[in-house]
Write a protein that holds these residues in place. Structure first.
Motif, short mmCIF file in Angstrom:
data_model
loop_
_atom_site.label_atom_id
_atom_site.label_comp_id
_atom_site.label_asym_id
_atom_site.label_seq_id
_atom_site.Cartn_x
_atom_site.Cartn_y
_atom_site.Cartn_z
N VAL A 147 43.28 41.70 28.38
CA VAL A 147 44.48 41.56 29.21
C VAL A 147 45.09 42.93 29.50
N ILE A 148 45.18 43.76 28.49
CA ILE A 148 45.73 45.11 28.68
C ILE A 148 44.88 45.91 29.66
N ASP A 149 43.56 45.80 29.54
CA ASP A 149 42.66 46.49 30.46
C ASP A 149 42.88 46.04 31.89
N GLY A 150 43.03 44.73 32.11
CA GLY A 150 43.24 44.22 33.46
C GLY A 150 44.56 44.68 34.05
N ILE A 151 45.61 44.72 33.24
CA ILE A 151 46.90 45.20 33.69
C ILE A 151 46.83 46.68 34.06
N LYS A 152 46.22 47.45 33.20
CA LYS A 152 46.13 48.90 33.43
C LYS A 152 45.34 49.24 34.67
N ASN A 153 44.30 48.48 34.95
CA ASN A 153 43.36 48.83 36.02
C ASN A 153 43.50 48.00 37.28
N HIS A 154 44.65 47.36 37.48
CA HIS A 154 44.77 46.49 38.65
C HIS A 154 44.96 47.26 39.95
N ARG A 155 45.33 48.52 39.88
CA ARG A 155 45.49 49.31 41.10
C ARG A 155 44.13 49.63 41.70
N GLY A 156 44.13 50.06 42.96
CA GLY A 156 42.89 50.27 43.68
C GLY A 156 41.95 51.25 43.04
N SER A 157 42.50 52.27 42.36
CA SER A 157 41.67 53.28 41.72
C SER A 157 41.14 52.85 40.37
N GLY A 158 41.60 51.71 39.88
CA GLY A 158 41.19 51.24 38.56
C GLY A 158 39.82 50.58 38.58
N ASN A 159 39.26 50.42 37.40
CA ASN A 159 37.95 49.78 37.26
C ASN A 159 38.01 48.79 36.10
N PRO A 160 38.54 47.59 36.34
CA PRO A 160 38.66 46.61 35.27
C PRO A 160 37.32 46.31 34.63
N LYS A 161 37.33 46.11 33.30
CA LYS A 161 36.10 45.84 32.58
C LYS A 161 35.64 44.39 32.71
N THR A 162 36.55 43.49 33.05
CA THR A 162 36.20 42.08 33.14
C THR A 162 36.18 41.61 34.59
N ALA A 163 35.41 40.55 34.83
CA ALA A 163 35.40 39.95 36.17
C ALA A 163 36.78 39.42 36.54
N GLU A 164 37.49 38.90 35.54
CA GLU A 164 38.84 38.37 35.78
C GLU A 164 39.78 39.48 36.21
N GLY A 165 39.65 40.64 35.61
CA GLY A 165 40.48 41.78 36.02
C GLY A 165 40.19 42.20 37.45
N LYS A 166 38.93 42.14 37.85
CA LYS A 166 38.57 42.48 39.23
C LYS A 166 39.14 41.47 40.21
N VAL A 167 39.18 40.20 39.81
CA VAL A 167 39.77 39.17 40.66
C VAL A 167 41.25 39.46 40.91
N VAL A 168 41.98 39.82 39.85
CA VAL A 168 43.40 40.12 40.00
C VAL A 168 43.59 41.36 40.86
N GLN A 169 42.76 42.35 40.69
CA GLN A 169 42.84 43.57 41.49
C GLN A 169 42.74 43.26 42.98
N THR A 197 42.83 30.55 41.97
CA THR A 197 41.96 29.84 42.90
C THR A 197 40.57 30.47 42.94
N ILE A 198 40.53 31.79 43.03
CA ILE A 198 39.25 32.50 43.07
C ILE A 198 38.51 32.33 41.75
N SER A 199 39.21 32.49 40.64
CA SER A 199 38.57 32.37 39.32
C SER A 199 38.00 30.98 39.10
N ARG A 200 38.74 29.97 39.52
CA ARG A 200 38.26 28.60 39.35
C ARG A 200 36.98 28.37 40.15
N ALA A 201 36.95 28.87 41.37
CA ALA A 201 35.77 28.71 42.22
C ALA A 201 34.56 29.44 41.66
N LEU A 202 34.80 30.56 40.98
CA LEU A 202 33.71 31.37 40.43
C LEU A 202 33.39 31.01 38.97
#
Length: 330
Positions: A156-178, A88-93
């Motif tokens: 995808v691997i980057d987003g999975i690895k960095n979804h925890r609060g201390s992570g820093n996803p490289k993509t905007a999509e990864g940040k949305v999932v976080q 929902t967030i990704s679609r809106a953005l």
């Protein structure tokens, strides 16, 4: 142009400048010919859905172990709820929904049985500790498909690895999932805690409720809209500081009053040590590990790592039945 190429062109033409574009993916560890129909990110999403680890999420605890009721969350339903919020967030953005969904569906593949309680138990005995996000990456890169992994894209691997609060996803999509993960689990776990009788809405911190709302649906709606509005205003994926503070206040409350109390999340307190007992058992009986995992073992993999892989991949019911066979009911 084939269907995939048209999709890639449409992404470049229609998605936000901060969105990940399939055509410009950093690719996979092992080269594969592109699909004529699906983009690289949609293929990753499909691979995760069809994986064995994804199916096992149905029988893994979210917050409460074997609760008495049909409407409590499991790790699978939590994953689907995160995916829905993130989409929902990704679609809106105007972000890449395929990438968002792939990350969301894969983010908790490495979670242990028995939720936070199981993760803490395994973390206490595994050399170097246990972190479910790192285990999720290990599953998709090394354990699925008989040790071959799913060969997912870097994003995808980057987003999975960095979804925890201390992570820093490289993509905007990864940040949305976080952000979506926290929005989902804090509020849905509150809903389950209220359903189980361990909490009431009146018990929640007033300073958080006054900002976010006094019902689960209100809080999720507020937070989703807050992320969308703030992200559009700031030009990057983020939540307002006021909303973030309120959400983290609820999160801290849940850790203190629910997650850290085994007697609340499970009626059987012995579950608190089931995973560590299994770990010590297989340290002494390594040859009794499942052959599915033994064949992965080689001189480059420590025994402790393979034992951890085997135990973390179990479902709640498998652990309970196995411990009854090995240790009896105590």
């Amino acid at each position: 142009m084939n269907i995939r190429e048209k999709s890639e062109e449409r992404e470049i033409r229609e998605l936000s400048p901060i969105a990940a574009k399939s055509l410009f993916s950093q690719g996979r560890a092992a080269f594969e010919p592109e699909c004529e129909i699906r983009t690289c990110f949609s293929r990753d999403r499909d691979r995760i859905i069809h994986s064995k680890a994804f199916r096992r999420l149905m029988y893994k605890t979210q917050a409460f172990v074997y609760p008495d009721g049909d409407h409590f969350r499991t790790r699978l339903t939590h994953t689907l709820e995160v995916c829905q919020i993130a989409a929902t967030i990704s679609r809106a953005l105007c972000l890449n929904e395929d990438l968002t969904e792939a990350i969301a569906l894969g983010h908790d593949l490495g979670h242990t049985p028995f939720g936070h309680m199981g993760e803490n138990d395994l973390n206490s005995v595994v050399p170097g500790g246990f972190r479910h996000n790192e285990q999720s990456v290990r599953i998709v890169t090394q354990l699925e498909k008989d040790g071959k992994g799913l060969n997912l894209t870097y994003e995808v691997i980057d987003g999975i690895k960095n979804h925890r609060g201390s992570g820093n996803p490289k993509t905007a999509e990864g940040k949305v999932v976080q952000l979506s993960d926290k929005i989902a689990y804090v509020n849905h776990d509150i809903d389950d805690a209220v359903r189980s009788g361990h909490l009431t809405e009146e018990d929640l911190p007033k300073e958080a409720v006054s900002v976010l709302g006094n019902r689960v649906t209100k809080r999720i709606d507020f937070l989703v809209k807050n992320v969308i509005k703030t992200s559009l205003e700031e030009g990057e994926v983020k939540m307002s500081e006021k909303a973030k503070k309120a959400l983290y206040t609820l999160r801290a409350f849940m850790f203190e009053n629910i997650y850290k109390k085994p007697e609340i999340v499970s009626e059987n307190k012995s579950y608190e040590t089931y995973l560590s007992r299994l770990y010590h058992y297989y340290e002494k009986n390594f040859n009794l590990l499942s052959t599915d995992y033994l064949h992965i073992y080689n001189e480059n993999e420590k025994r402790e790592r393979i034992i951890c892989d085997y135990i973390a991949g179990m479902t709640d019911r498998f652990v309970i039945n196995l411990c009854k066979d090995l240790f009896g009911n105590g």
